[in-house]
Write a protein that holds these residues in place. Structure first.
Motif, PDB file in Angstrom:
ATOM      1  N   PHE A   5      11.601 -52.280  12.674  1.00  0.00           N
ATOM      2  CA  PHE A   5      12.823 -52.907  12.155  1.00  0.00           C
ATOM      3  C   PHE A   5      13.874 -51.868  11.785  1.00  0.00           C
ATOM      4  O   PHE A   5      15.060 -52.078  11.980  1.00  0.00           O
ATOM      5  N   ILE A   8      15.498 -50.799  15.064  1.00  0.00           N
ATOM      6  CA  ILE A   8      16.471 -51.785  15.562  1.00  0.00           C
ATOM      7  C   ILE A   8      17.756 -51.723  14.736  1.00  0.00           C
ATOM      8  O   ILE A   8      18.863 -51.639  15.270  1.00  0.00           O
ATOM      9  N   ILE A  23      21.994 -59.751  17.373  1.00  0.00           N
ATOM     10  CA  ILE A  23      20.671 -59.274  16.961  1.00  0.00           C
ATOM     11  C   ILE A  23      20.323 -59.742  15.551  1.00  0.00           C
ATOM     12  O   ILE A  23      21.177 -59.766  14.674  1.00  0.00           O
ATOM     13  N   GLY A  24      19.060 -60.091  15.325  1.00  0.00           N
ATOM     14  CA  GLY A  24      18.581 -60.365  13.977  1.00  0.00           C
ATOM     15  C   GLY A  24      17.871 -61.683  13.804  1.00  0.00           C
ATOM     16  O   GLY A  24      17.081 -61.849  12.895  1.00  0.00           O
ATOM     17  N   ASP A  25      18.147 -62.626  14.675  1.00  0.00           N
ATOM     18  CA  ASP A  25      17.460 -63.916  14.539  1.00  0.00           C
ATOM     19  C   ASP A  25      16.425 -64.047  15.655  1.00  0.00           C
ATOM     20  O   ASP A  25      16.169 -63.104  16.387  1.00  0.00           O
ATOM     21  N   ASP A  26      15.824 -65.224  15.771  1.00  0.00           N
ATOM     22  CA  ASP A  26      14.791 -65.388  16.790  1.00  0.00           C
ATOM     23  C   ASP A  26      15.364 -65.417  18.198  1.00  0.00           C
ATOM     24  O   ASP A  26      14.661 -65.147  19.166  1.00  0.00           O
ATOM     25  N   LEU A  84      17.736 -55.532  25.482  1.00  0.00           N
ATOM     26  CA  LEU A  84      17.044 -54.269  25.760  1.00  0.00           C
ATOM     27  C   LEU A  84      15.613 -54.339  25.237  1.00  0.00           C
ATOM     28  O   LEU A  84      15.400 -54.442  24.028  1.00  0.00           O
ATOM     29  N   GLY A 116      20.152 -58.546  21.793  1.00  0.00           N
ATOM     30  CA  GLY A 116      18.747 -58.736  21.437  1.00  0.00           C
ATOM     31  C   GLY A 116      17.866 -57.818  22.237  1.00  0.00           C
ATOM     32  O   GLY A 116      18.353 -56.972  22.993  1.00  0.00           O
ATOM     33  N   GLY A 117      16.567 -57.998  22.047  1.00  0.00           N
ATOM     34  CA  GLY A 117      15.629 -57.160  22.777  1.00  0.00           C
ATOM     35  C   GLY A 117      14.273 -57.199  22.142  1.00  0.00           C
ATOM     36  O   GLY A 117      13.924 -58.143  21.428  1.00  0.00           O
ATOM     37  N   ASP A 118      13.510 -56.167  22.394  1.00  0.00           N
ATOM     38  CA  ASP A 118      12.181 -56.069  21.831  1.00  0.00           C
ATOM     39  C   ASP A 118      11.855 -54.592  21.728  1.00  0.00           C
ATOM     40  O   ASP A 118      12.335 -53.788  22.534  1.00  0.00           O
ATOM     41  N   THR A 119      11.062 -54.223  20.729  1.00  0.00           N
ATOM     42  CA  THR A 119      10.704 -52.826  20.537  1.00  0.00           C
ATOM     43  C   THR A 119       9.199 -52.757  20.352  1.00  0.00           C
ATOM     44  O   THR A 119       8.660 -53.357  19.420  1.00  0.00           O
TER      45      THR A 119
HETATM   46  P1  ADP Z   1      10.546 -61.411  17.092  1.00  0.00           P
HETATM   47  O1  ADP Z   1       9.536 -61.066  16.090  1.00  0.00           O
HETATM   48  O2  ADP Z   1      11.121 -62.773  16.979  1.00  0.00           O
HETATM   49  O3  ADP Z   1      10.136 -61.040  18.496  1.00  0.00           O
HETATM   50  P2  ADP Z   1      11.736 -58.904  16.721  1.00  0.00           P
HETATM   51  O4  ADP Z   1      11.244 -58.490  15.408  1.00  0.00           O
HETATM   52  O5  ADP Z   1      11.073 -58.370  17.937  1.00  0.00           O
HETATM   53  O6  ADP Z   1      11.806 -60.483  16.764  1.00  0.00           O
HETATM   54  O7  ADP Z   1      13.263 -58.531  16.817  1.00  0.00           O
HETATM   55  C1  ADP Z   1      14.156 -58.783  15.768  1.00  0.00           C
HETATM   56  C2  ADP Z   1      15.549 -58.861  16.291  1.00  0.00           C
HETATM   57  O8  ADP Z   1      15.918 -57.603  16.846  1.00  0.00           O
HETATM   58  C3  ADP Z   1      15.723 -59.866  17.419  1.00  0.00           C
HETATM   59  O9  ADP Z   1      17.016 -60.407  17.311  1.00  0.00           O
HETATM   60  C4  ADP Z   1      15.607 -59.050  18.646  1.00  0.00           C
HETATM   61  O10 ADP Z   1      16.318 -59.626  19.720  1.00  0.00           O
HETATM   62  C5  ADP Z   1      16.237 -57.736  18.210  1.00  0.00           C
HETATM   63  N1  ADP Z   1      15.716 -56.536  18.892  1.00  0.00           N
HETATM   64  C6  ADP Z   1      14.455 -56.056  18.890  1.00  0.00           C
HETATM   65  N2  ADP Z   1      14.363 -54.913  19.579  1.00  0.00           N
HETATM   66  C7  ADP Z   1      15.604 -54.636  20.041  1.00  0.00           C
HETATM   67  C8  ADP Z   1      16.166 -53.583  20.820  1.00  0.00           C
HETATM   68  N3  ADP Z   1      15.448 -52.551  21.297  1.00  0.00           N
HETATM   69  N4  ADP Z   1      17.482 -53.652  21.100  1.00  0.00           N
HETATM   70  C9  ADP Z   1      18.224 -54.678  20.655  1.00  0.00           C
HETATM   71  N5  ADP Z   1      17.780 -55.678  19.899  1.00  0.00           N
HETATM   72  C10 ADP Z   1      16.473 -55.668  19.592  1.00  0.00           C
END
Ligand code: ADP
Ligand code: MG
Length: 318
Positions: A5, A8, A23-26, A84, A116-119
């Motif tokens: 977190f 991000i 970014i920040g919600d579901d 991303l 948005g994205g995932d890490t």
């Molecule tokens: P969830 O638990 O619902 O999968 P995350 O905790 O993975 O949500 O992500 C929280 C927020 O951050 C989401 O809005 C997600 O799209 C965004 N996010 C996560 N990783 C990245 C990234 N590498 N770049 C941009 N946004 C990101």
């Protein structure tokens, strides 16, 4: 900095321009003009396959987005949003700082909102999904080429392939040529303005990511036509001309990937409008052949003899 977190919030929360909720919600929430269609495209870069682990992360950040914007260009779409998905072996703040700066530099240049994205943790890889808008009538697909159309290409071909060769072993190139080709490989500029300019002019288009012949083959197949390419007309940079191994130069031109130029077809009636567009954008546009009835891609030398490329385009599983 220890958590996903923090990463991000610190590195990937940039400005947005045309986004209801980023970014920040579901999920992100987007809205667009109902007259438009949405064009969606995804590309992944994997360490060791698409780039070397020691690649400058700033350039990598730029290229990660650029290759996706190139797909928008090929569809004549206006890119607006991106997501991303980032897989990292560890949290390396120096790397993240450079990577995100490069990514946002490219995003700013094209007014793209990162929404948005995932890490996740794992072997280094990044996947970008880009979303753009295009009026339905202007969407450029691979399937619209018609016999009689001209075949055009932007920029010059084979430079990125030569950059890859020059990065791996010593080739007799001048220093300016070498750095030009490495720049073409590592810092491609997507042809977004050209794609938009081709609305109403081109009949089909594709971006050259896998090599001219391979990507031309996609247009030929999708359109149900043949393509004739005049080898002597293929646009070459001064840097590529320095390569005195003619066989290798030919291979760079015909099969070299990663150029991110546009290959497109258009009716001959649009020839002068296309030339005017190229001048206005400062982009070299070259007519390299014709669409014919039939199948496949034929390359002819100046004497009319067929050239058979020694290698096809890049295929991850072949
Ligand atoms: P969830 O638990 O619902 O999968 P995350 O905790 O993975 O949500 O992500 C929280 C927020 O951050 C989401 O809005 C997600 O799209 C965004 N996010 C996560 N990783 C990245 C990234 N590498 N770049 C941009 N946004 C990101
Ligand atoms: Mg998640």
């Amino acid at each position: 900095m220890t958590s996903e977190f923090d990463v991000i919030a610190h590195y990937f929360s940039g400005p947005t321009r045309h986004t209801v909720l980023g970014i920040g919600d579901d999920a992100a929430l987007l809205s667009c003009n109902p007259a438009n269609r949405l064009a969606v495209s995804t590309d992944t870069l994997v360490s060791g396959t698409h780039f070397l682990p020691e690649t400058d992360p700033y350039l990598l950040g730029r290229k990660t987005l650029a290759v996706n914007l190139s797909d928008m260009a090929a569809c004549a779409a206006q890119p607006s949003w991106a997501t991303l998905a980032l897989t990292l072996p560890s949290i390396d703040t120096v790397w993240l700082d450079r990577f995100s700066s490069g990514f946002f530099a490219m995003a700013e240049a094209y007014a793209v909102d990162l929404v948005g994205g995932d890490t996740t943790r794992g072997p280094l890889a990044m996947t970008v999904t880009v979303i753009g808008t295009v009026p339905a009538a202007n969407f450029l697909s691979r399937a619209g080429a018609r016999p009689g159309d001209d075949l055009w290409v932007s920029g010059t071909l084979g430079d990125a392939a030569l950059g890859l060769i020059a990065g791996r072993r010593s080739v007799p190139l001048s220093e300016p040529a070498r750095s030009f080709c490495l720049e073409r490989l590592n810092n491609p500029d997507p042809r977004v303005a050209l794609g938009l300019g081709l609305r109403g002019l081109a009949s089909s288009a594709i971006d050259i990511s896998d090599g001219l012949v391979a990507d031309a083959g996609h247009i030929a197949r999708a359109s149900g036509v043949g393509l004739q390419i005049a080898f002597a007309q293929l646009p070459q940079s001064d840097a590529l001309r320095e390569l005195d191994d003619g066989q290798e130069r030919q291979q760079c031109l015909l099969s070299g990937g990663d150029d991110y130029e546009l290959l497109f077809t258009a009716a001959p009636a649009h020839c002068s409008a296309i030339e005017t567009l190229g001048h206005a954008l400062g982009v070299r546009l070259t007519c390299v052949g014709k669409v014919v009835s039939g199948v496949g891609v034929r390359i002819q030398d100046a004497g009319g003899d067929e050239i058979v490329p020694s290698r096809g385009g890049y295929d991850h599983f072949s």
